[in-house]
Every structure is written in structure tokens, then in C-alpha cells.
Design a protein around this motif. Structure first.
Motif, PDB file in Angstrom:
ATOM      1  N   LYS A 182      -5.510   9.189   3.321  1.00 52.64           N
ATOM      2  CA  LYS A 182      -5.165   7.777   3.508  1.00 52.64           C
ATOM      3  C   LYS A 182      -4.945   7.170   2.119  1.00 52.64           C
ATOM      4  O   LYS A 182      -5.855   7.198   1.275  1.00 52.64           O
ATOM      5  CB  LYS A 182      -6.349   7.097   4.214  1.00 52.64           C
ATOM      6  CG  LYS A 182      -6.035   5.849   4.947  1.00 52.64           C
ATOM      7  CD  LYS A 182      -7.261   5.522   5.826  1.00 52.64           C
ATOM      8  CE  LYS A 182      -7.254   4.183   6.464  1.00 52.64           C
ATOM      9  NZ  LYS A 182      -6.568   3.088   5.963  1.00 52.64           N
ATOM     10  N   VAL A 183      -3.752   6.654   1.902  1.00 52.98           N
ATOM     11  CA  VAL A 183      -3.395   6.173   0.558  1.00 52.98           C
ATOM     12  C   VAL A 183      -2.932   4.718   0.605  1.00 52.98           C
ATOM     13  O   VAL A 183      -2.179   4.328   1.496  1.00 52.98           O
ATOM     14  CB  VAL A 183      -2.248   7.037  -0.038  1.00 52.98           C
ATOM     15  CG1 VAL A 183      -1.839   6.523  -1.416  1.00 52.98           C
ATOM     16  CG2 VAL A 183      -2.649   8.509  -0.121  1.00 52.98           C
ATOM     17  N   ILE A 184      -3.371   3.940  -0.378  1.00 52.97           N
ATOM     18  CA  ILE A 184      -2.812   2.590  -0.586  1.00 52.97           C
ATOM     19  C   ILE A 184      -2.208   2.563  -1.982  1.00 52.97           C
ATOM     20  O   ILE A 184      -2.845   2.979  -2.963  1.00 52.97           O
ATOM     21  CB  ILE A 184      -3.885   1.500  -0.426  1.00 52.97           C
ATOM     22  CG1 ILE A 184      -4.242   1.353   1.060  1.00 52.97           C
ATOM     23  CG2 ILE A 184      -3.408   0.160  -0.992  1.00 52.97           C
ATOM     24  CD1 ILE A 184      -5.235   0.251   1.378  1.00 52.97           C
ATOM     25  N   LEU A 185      -0.964   2.119  -2.063  1.00 53.12           N
ATOM     26  CA  LEU A 185      -0.240   2.084  -3.333  1.00 53.12           C
ATOM     27  C   LEU A 185      -0.022   0.616  -3.710  1.00 53.12           C
ATOM     28  O   LEU A 185       0.598  -0.137  -2.963  1.00 53.12           O
ATOM     29  CB  LEU A 185       1.099   2.814  -3.123  1.00 53.12           C
ATOM     30  CG  LEU A 185       2.072   2.993  -4.278  1.00 53.12           C
ATOM     31  CD1 LEU A 185       1.436   3.695  -5.465  1.00 53.12           C
ATOM     32  CD2 LEU A 185       3.286   3.806  -3.798  1.00 53.12           C
ATOM     33  N   LEU A 186      -0.532   0.234  -4.882  1.00 51.64           N
ATOM     34  CA  LEU A 186      -0.401  -1.163  -5.337  1.00 51.64           C
ATOM     35  C   LEU A 186       0.560  -1.241  -6.511  1.00 51.64           C
ATOM     36  O   LEU A 186       0.507  -0.402  -7.414  1.00 51.64           O
ATOM     37  CB  LEU A 186      -1.765  -1.705  -5.797  1.00 51.64           C
ATOM     38  CG  LEU A 186      -2.929  -1.649  -4.822  1.00 51.64           C
ATOM     39  CD1 LEU A 186      -4.182  -2.230  -5.479  1.00 51.64           C
ATOM     40  CD2 LEU A 186      -2.613  -2.409  -3.538  1.00 51.64           C
ATOM     41  N   GLY A 219       1.823   7.493   6.419  1.00 49.42           N
ATOM     42  CA  GLY A 219       0.760   6.485   6.564  1.00 49.42           C
ATOM     43  C   GLY A 219       0.399   5.712   5.306  1.00 49.42           C
ATOM     44  O   GLY A 219      -0.492   4.858   5.337  1.00 49.42           O
ATOM     45  N   THR A 220       1.078   5.990   4.188  1.00 45.13           N
ATOM     46  CA  THR A 220       0.767   5.248   2.957  1.00 45.13           C
ATOM     47  C   THR A 220       1.134   3.775   3.118  1.00 45.13           C
ATOM     48  O   THR A 220       2.210   3.453   3.620  1.00 45.13           O
ATOM     49  CB  THR A 220       1.556   5.843   1.760  1.00 45.13           C
ATOM     50  OG1 THR A 220       1.120   7.177   1.570  1.00 45.13           O
ATOM     51  CG2 THR A 220       1.348   5.052   0.479  1.00 45.13           C
ATOM     52  N   GLU A 221       0.237   2.898   2.684  1.00 44.61           N
ATOM     53  CA  GLU A 221       0.538   1.454   2.688  1.00 44.61           C
ATOM     54  C   GLU A 221       0.949   1.052   1.279  1.00 44.61           C
ATOM     55  O   GLU A 221       0.296   1.440   0.304  1.00 44.61           O
ATOM     56  CB  GLU A 221      -0.700   0.651   3.087  1.00 44.61           C
ATOM     57  CG  GLU A 221      -1.148   0.894   4.512  1.00 44.61           C
ATOM     58  CD  GLU A 221      -2.451   0.154   4.811  1.00 44.61           C
ATOM     59  OE1 GLU A 221      -2.608  -1.003   4.387  1.00 44.61           O
ATOM     60  OE2 GLU A 221      -3.306   0.756   5.475  1.00 44.61           O
ATOM     61  N   VAL A 222       2.023   0.271   1.173  1.00 42.76           N
ATOM     62  CA  VAL A 222       2.528  -0.135  -0.142  1.00 42.76           C
ATOM     63  C   VAL A 222       2.459  -1.660  -0.254  1.00 42.76           C
ATOM     64  O   VAL A 222       2.906  -2.373   0.654  1.00 42.76           O
ATOM     65  CB  VAL A 222       4.003   0.323  -0.335  1.00 42.76           C
ATOM     66  CG1 VAL A 222       4.490  -0.004  -1.743  1.00 42.76           C
ATOM     67  CG2 VAL A 222       4.154   1.823  -0.061  1.00 42.76           C
ATOM     68  N   SER A 273      -8.631  -7.788   2.051  1.00 46.93           N
ATOM     69  CA  SER A 273      -9.317  -6.617   1.499  1.00 46.93           C
ATOM     70  C   SER A 273      -9.108  -5.421   2.408  1.00 46.93           C
ATOM     71  O   SER A 273      -8.909  -5.571   3.613  1.00 46.93           O
ATOM     72  CB  SER A 273     -10.807  -6.919   1.327  1.00 46.93           C
ATOM     73  OG  SER A 273     -10.948  -7.878   0.296  1.00 46.93           O
ATOM     74  N   LYS A 274      -9.124  -4.227   1.802  1.00 44.63           N
ATOM     75  CA  LYS A 274      -8.793  -3.014   2.556  1.00 44.63           C
ATOM     76  C   LYS A 274      -9.719  -1.887   2.129  1.00 44.63           C
ATOM     77  O   LYS A 274     -10.331  -1.932   1.058  1.00 44.63           O
ATOM     78  CB  LYS A 274      -7.358  -2.571   2.208  1.00 44.63           C
ATOM     79  CG  LYS A 274      -6.281  -3.488   2.710  1.00 44.63           C
ATOM     80  CD  LYS A 274      -5.671  -2.880   3.918  1.00 44.63           C
ATOM     81  CE  LYS A 274      -4.689  -3.768   4.620  1.00 44.63           C
ATOM     82  NZ  LYS A 274      -4.237  -3.179   5.863  1.00 44.63           N
ATOM     83  N   LYS A 275      -9.698  -0.826   2.912  1.00 48.60           N
ATOM     84  CA  LYS A 275     -10.483   0.359   2.596  1.00 48.60           C
ATOM     85  C   LYS A 275      -9.563   1.575   2.715  1.00 48.60           C
ATOM     86  O   LYS A 275      -8.747   1.639   3.638  1.00 48.60           O
ATOM     87  CB  LYS A 275     -11.617   0.458   3.620  1.00 48.60           C
ATOM     88  CG  LYS A 275     -12.768   1.264   3.157  1.00 48.60           C
ATOM     89  CD  LYS A 275     -13.922   1.119   4.132  1.00 48.60           C
ATOM     90  CE  LYS A 275     -14.952   2.142   3.700  1.00 48.60           C
ATOM     91  NZ  LYS A 275     -16.079   2.217   4.551  1.00 48.60           N
ATOM     92  N   THR A 276      -9.683   2.498   1.813  1.00 47.29           N
ATOM     93  CA  THR A 276      -8.813   3.675   1.876  1.00 47.29           C
ATOM     94  C   THR A 276      -9.504   4.851   1.193  1.00 47.29           C
ATOM     95  O   THR A 276     -10.551   4.683   0.561  1.00 47.29           O
ATOM     96  CB  THR A 276      -7.458   3.383   1.188  1.00 47.29           C
ATOM     97  OG1 THR A 276      -6.578   4.472   1.382  1.00 47.29           O
ATOM     98  CG2 THR A 276      -7.626   3.141  -0.315  1.00 47.29           C
ATOM     99  N   GLU A 277      -8.886   6.032   1.327  1.00 47.33           N
ATOM    100  CA  GLU A 277      -9.461   7.168   0.584  1.00 47.33           C
ATOM    101  C   GLU A 277      -8.988   7.145  -0.868  1.00 47.33           C
ATOM    102  O   GLU A 277      -9.755   7.298  -1.795  1.00 47.33           O
ATOM    103  CB  GLU A 277      -9.040   8.482   1.259  1.00 47.33           C
ATOM    104  CG  GLU A 277      -9.796   8.750   2.542  1.00 47.33           C
ATOM    105  CD  GLU A 277      -9.332  10.009   3.232  1.00 47.33           C
ATOM    106  OE1 GLU A 277     -10.111  10.985   3.293  1.00 47.33           O
ATOM    107  OE2 GLU A 277      -8.178  10.039   3.718  1.00 47.33           O
ATOM    108  N   VAL A 278      -7.660   6.958  -1.057  1.00 45.52           N
ATOM    109  CA  VAL A 278      -7.123   6.953  -2.422  1.00 45.52           C
ATOM    110  C   VAL A 278      -6.374   5.648  -2.662  1.00 45.52           C
ATOM    111  O   VAL A 278      -5.479   5.292  -1.895  1.00 45.52           O
ATOM    112  CB  VAL A 278      -6.144   8.129  -2.655  1.00 45.52           C
ATOM    113  CG1 VAL A 278      -5.720   8.178  -4.120  1.00 45.52           C
ATOM    114  CG2 VAL A 278      -6.753   9.457  -2.239  1.00 45.52           C
ATOM    115  N   CYS A 279      -6.730   4.966  -3.731  1.00 47.15           N
ATOM    116  CA  CYS A 279      -5.957   3.783  -4.137  1.00 47.15           C
ATOM    117  C   CYS A 279      -5.187   4.175  -5.392  1.00 47.15           C
ATOM    118  O   CYS A 279      -5.778   4.643  -6.379  1.00 47.15           O
ATOM    119  CB  CYS A 279      -6.886   2.614  -4.418  1.00 47.15           C
ATOM    120  SG  CYS A 279      -5.970   1.156  -4.968  1.00 47.15           S
TER     121      CYS A 279
END
Ligand code: FES
Length: 505
Positions: free
Chosen positions: A49-53, A190-193, A22-28
């Protein structure tokens, strides 16, 4: 989705990991296509802070299967928009597309993105005399909206045509090379994909959280559903406000003389033509069309064959090395839905209904949504494309028509049992619909003789799926869900796989 496109064959993307915690971010952002990647680029550039799924692989969906025309010429749209939403808004639509094209061009120029960007004139043409008045009407709309255009009985490409409407200085490019840059930059910022990570639902506690199929949570302040069809509906009833269309492209290396231009006719069957240069030397001709409502009981192989015949007759193109298909959604008023999913929650965004003009509409969506999140000066196009926009009379009529068609499909599917075939009669790589214990069952025998038996009831709202012989998928005619031959969901709105049917006893 269909087979590998020319863009995918020419671009290798790195693999990204599956989300394992599980993660926390500003924008998913859910969906790593053009909209998702562009939004990740724009937001991360501003320090968010962005996470891209992505449920599958990055750019494996519609963006990878586009014809990649960057144009404000979206078919016969302007005369219709003047009638449905008025001249002022129709002009604004054009301005939005124009500015989006400028944005793409500026990004390419400023960042020296090597993506085969070329300015090209766009042509809408017809060879059917009964469509001449519609082209003339569209040209009148151009004049009244101050859109540069020319109507002529000739066009540069020598194919049968009675009239053509030119919109000068549009463009084409290699979409995946362009997006490779955007993705790399977003990652640098810094985006996580995460790939192979299926977003299933949204939960609210203190903070909203995207819940994945493996039960991991991505808590976020903002969610962007950039999944072609919104992966959550949130009582926005998107499935009732759009219909899905399937189209096809064939392509091969070509040594003929091409006079330039991007072409699309206005009658049926659709024919869309452009060239693309790969490896900076090989010219490929792309011929698209044969559009039809998704899930219709069509012979998809025939759609490809018809395009191949056209390519051979008009261009002597015989060496077809690529063919692929794409599905896209059309909204009630033909303008995309971009913005908050419902009025109740301004922090969940959708972007959908691009009507095959995804390069401009998708980029525009990323701009509008990221401007809103970044609380930039009000984006001038926010209200025009808002999913909550005023429902005009023609929109309501379309709402009724779309859903009447769905109801008809639902009934038709329940009453018909086409092409009954026993399992023993199935050839390799063949599908059929049969009845087992009174239920409608879809069978597919793969090349290794494995037989897959599935209940053909779509898990979204119960319509009956049909076999797509070109893509080896089960497609739903109601709202466009698509399933792999093993039953897994490939495209929503369905979330659950088709029920497997036991063939024992
Ligand atoms: Fe809605 Fe199948 S996609 S019933």
C-alpha cells in the motif's frame, strides 16, 4: 526550476488532489519524480500500500528537466573511482548502471511502452589538448574494468573535437512517457497520489508519520524521501555532504543530418548534445551545458545565450523553442546516497546526489530501496551506495572543501551589498538587492508592477541568496535552496519561506 522542458510540453499529466485528511499506509513516498514513481510502481506491484506525495505537480521537478540519457558513461568517473574506492567497487558501480539500463530496457520492451527509446552510443569528447591525458586515463580505466569502449580522434558528430571516448549501446528516451506508464500502473495497483501537498517533518509516536504543511498526517511503516534533496535530514547532515549545480538546455526543431550518438565534453564550459523525436516525426536538437554552482551570482540569461550561440554556430539551429534549467546535487565521492537515512532507522530511506545522471541513478535508487523494503534477496549494490558508507580520505577532503566554500559564501554574503537600486528605479521584471533599515533586501518588480521585498537571508542556515534572472528565483549558493520571487520555497533544504519585508514608511 526553469521554464517548461520539451518533455513537459509534450506530455499532459492528469491533476491529482491535494491531501485533505490524515491517512495510513505501508509506504509513504515523498517526491513524485523518477525515483518516487518507479518505487511506487515496484512496491505496489508486489501488493504494498503506497501513498505518493508531491509538493508541486507530478514530474514537475528535476526529472521533467533532464536530458534523459540512459547511460553508464557518467563523465570521467571510472578512473576517479578506481583511485578513490578501488577497482572492485568501481567495477561494481559500472555493473549497477549496466543492470539498471537493462531493467529500463526490459520494462519498456515487456510492457510495450511507447517512449521513443533508442539505443545510442555515448561519447565523452574533448577539444582541449590539456584534457587528452584525462580521456586516455579514462580509457585505461575502461580496459581494466572490462568496460566496452573505444578511444578515437574522430567521432560521428562533426563538431570541433580532438579525441572521443565511445561507450557503445547506451540509450535515450522520452522520460515522461516512460514514467506515465509507471505512474498509471502504480495507480492501478492502488497507489494514492496527492499533489500540492508539502511534507514538512516526520513525527514518531507508535508509528512514524509524515506531517504535511496543512497539518495532515500520513502514518507509515516506511518512508522514502525521494525529493531531490532529502526533505528531512534526521542528523544525516546531507546539506554538508553535497553541493548543488545548475545547468541549462536549449532545444529547437532541427532538419540537419544527425549521425546518431549522445555527446558530452569533459572540459568547461560543458556541452551536452542529443536529439529527440517528438510526435513521432519532429526531430529536436538538445544542447545543454554551462554548468555552475547553484546560487553563484551568475547571469543565467547569458548561460542560455551561450548555448544558443553554440547551437547556431555548430548546427545552424536558430529556432529555439524551448529552454530550461535543472539543479542537481553531487556527493562527496560522486556516487549517489541511496538507502537508510542514518544507521539508526532502517525504515526511512533517502535517494539523492545523482550528479545529473538521474535516469540510471534514480532508477537504481528505486530498485535498491524497494528490494530492501520487500526483503528480497539482498540487493548486491546496497552497501556500495549506502549513505553510511566508509568515508575515504578524498571524501573527507571534499567534506572540508565543500564546507569551507559554504563558510566563505556565508561571510561574503554578509559583507557584500551588490547593485544597490531604489524601488523607483526598478524596471518591470527586474530584481535588485538594496538595503532597507540596514538589512540586505531583495527586490523584484513583476510585469504588473507588483514589488516583492524579501530578506535575502536563506532560512536554512543563513547564507545570502542571489537573484537568478532566467528562472526568476532567489537561489542560495550554500546548499542549493531555491525560492520563488514571492519567497516561497521551491527546493530545499530550506523549508521556511524567505521573510517578507514591509515597504511601508
Ligand atoms: Fe543552506 Fe541556504 S541552503 S544556507
Amino acid at each position: 526550476m526553469g521554464s517548461t522542458s520539451i518533455w513537459q510540453a509534450d506530455t499532459a499529466f492528469q491533476d491529482f488532489p491535494k491531501l485533505q485528511e490524515s491517512k495510513k499506509t505501508e509506504v509513504c513516498i515523498v517526491g513524485a519524480g523518477l525515483t518516487g514513481i518507479t518505487a511506487a510502481y515496484l512496491l505496489s506491484k508486489q501488493g504494498m500500500k503506497v501513498i505518493l506525495l508531491e509538493a508541486d505537480h507530478v514530474l514537475s521537478g528535476v526529472t521533467g528537466h533532464t536530458s534523459a540519457k540512459i547511460t553508464a558513461q557518467h563523465g570521467l568517473i571510472y578512473s576517479e573511482l578506481i583511485e578513490t574506492i578501488g577497482k572492485e567497487k568501481a567495477r561494481k558501480y559500472y555493473q549497477a548502471m549496466q543492470e539498471t539500463m537493462e531493467f529500463i530496457k526490459n520494462e519498456i520492451t515487456e510492457n510495450h511502452i511507447d517512449c521513443n527509446f533508442e539505443e545510442q552510443d555515448a561519447f565523452l569528447y574533448t577539444d582541449d589538448a590539456s584534457y587528452l591525458s584525462q580521456l586516455e586515463k579514462e580509457f585505461e580505466a575502461y580496459k581494466s574494468l572490462n568496460i566496452p569502449g573505444e578511444l578515437s580522434s574522430e567521432m560521428p558528430l562533426q563538431i570541433p573535437s580532438k579525441q572521443a571516448l565511445k561507450m557503445p549501446r547506451q540509450a535515450q528516451f522520452h522520460p515522461l512517457k516512460y514514467l506515465q506508464f509507471m505512474l498509471d500502473e502504480a495507480i492501478k495497483n492502488g497507489t494514492e497520489v496527492y499533489e500540492q501537498t508539502v511534507a514538512m517533518k516526520l513525527e514518531y509516536n507508535r508509528q512514524k508519520a509524515v506531517i504535511t504543511k496543512d497539518d495532515h498526517r500520513v502514518s507509515c511503516d516506511y518512508l522514502i524521501a525521494a525529493t531531490h534533496f532529502p526533505y528531512i535530514d534526521h542528523q544525516g547532515l546531507y546539506f554538508a555532504k553535497m553541493y548543488a549545480d545548475q545547468s541549462y538546455i536549449v532545444s529547437g526543431k532541427w532538419s540537419g543530418e544527425y549521425p546518431g550518438g549522445m555527446y558530452i565534453n569533459v572540459e568547461n564550459p560543458t556541452r551536452s548534445i542529443r536529439t529527440a523525436t517528438l510526435n513521432n516525426k519532429d526531430v529536436y536538437l538538445l544542447v545543454g551545458g554551462e554548468n555552475h554552482r547553484s546560487g553563484e551570482n551568475m547571469d543565467e540569461k547569458l548561460c542560455y545565450d551561450n548555448l544558443k550561440v553554440f547551437a547556431k554556430e555548430q548546427f545552424e539551429l536558430t529556432d529555439i523553442s524551448y529552454q530550461w534549467s535543472a539543479q542537481d546535487f553531487t556527493t562527496l565521492d560522486k556516487m549517489p546516497y541511496i538507502g537508510p537515512i542514518t544507521d539508526d532507522d532502517p525504515s526511512i530511506f533517502v535517494a539523492t546526489g545523482y550528479r545529473k545522471w538521474g535516469m540510471t541513478n534514480g532508477t537504481l535508487a528505486a530498485k535498491i530501496i524497494s528490494d530492501t523494503i520487500l526483503e528480497k534477496e539482498e540487493n548486491p549494490y546496497k552497501d556500495l551506495f549506502s549513505p553510511a558508507r566508509f568515508a575515504s580520505k578524498p571524501m573527507l577532503k571534499n567534506l572540508f572543501n565543500f564546507n569551507m566554500e559554504v563558510a566563505t559564501e556565508l561571510l561574503k554574503g554578509k559583507l557584500s551589498f551588490p547593485s544597490s537600486k531604489e524601488i523607483e528605479e526598478l524596471e518591470l521584471d527586474e530584481a535588485a538587492i538594496t538595503t532597507i533599515k540596514g538589512a540586505r533586501v531583495g527586490l523584484y518588480k513583476d510585469k504588473e508592477e507588483n514589488v516583492y521585498a524579501l530578506d535575502t537571508t536563506c532560512t536554512h542556515l543563513g547564507c545570502e541568496v542571489n537573484w537568478n534572472s532566467a528562472d526568476k528565483t532567489w537561489d542560495c549558493p550554500c546548499h542549493g535552496s531555491r525560492y520563488h520571487y514571492n519567497g516561497d520555497v521551491m527546493a530545499g533544504p530550506a523549508k521556511e519561506p524567505l521573510r517578507k519585508v514591509s515597504l511601508d514608511d
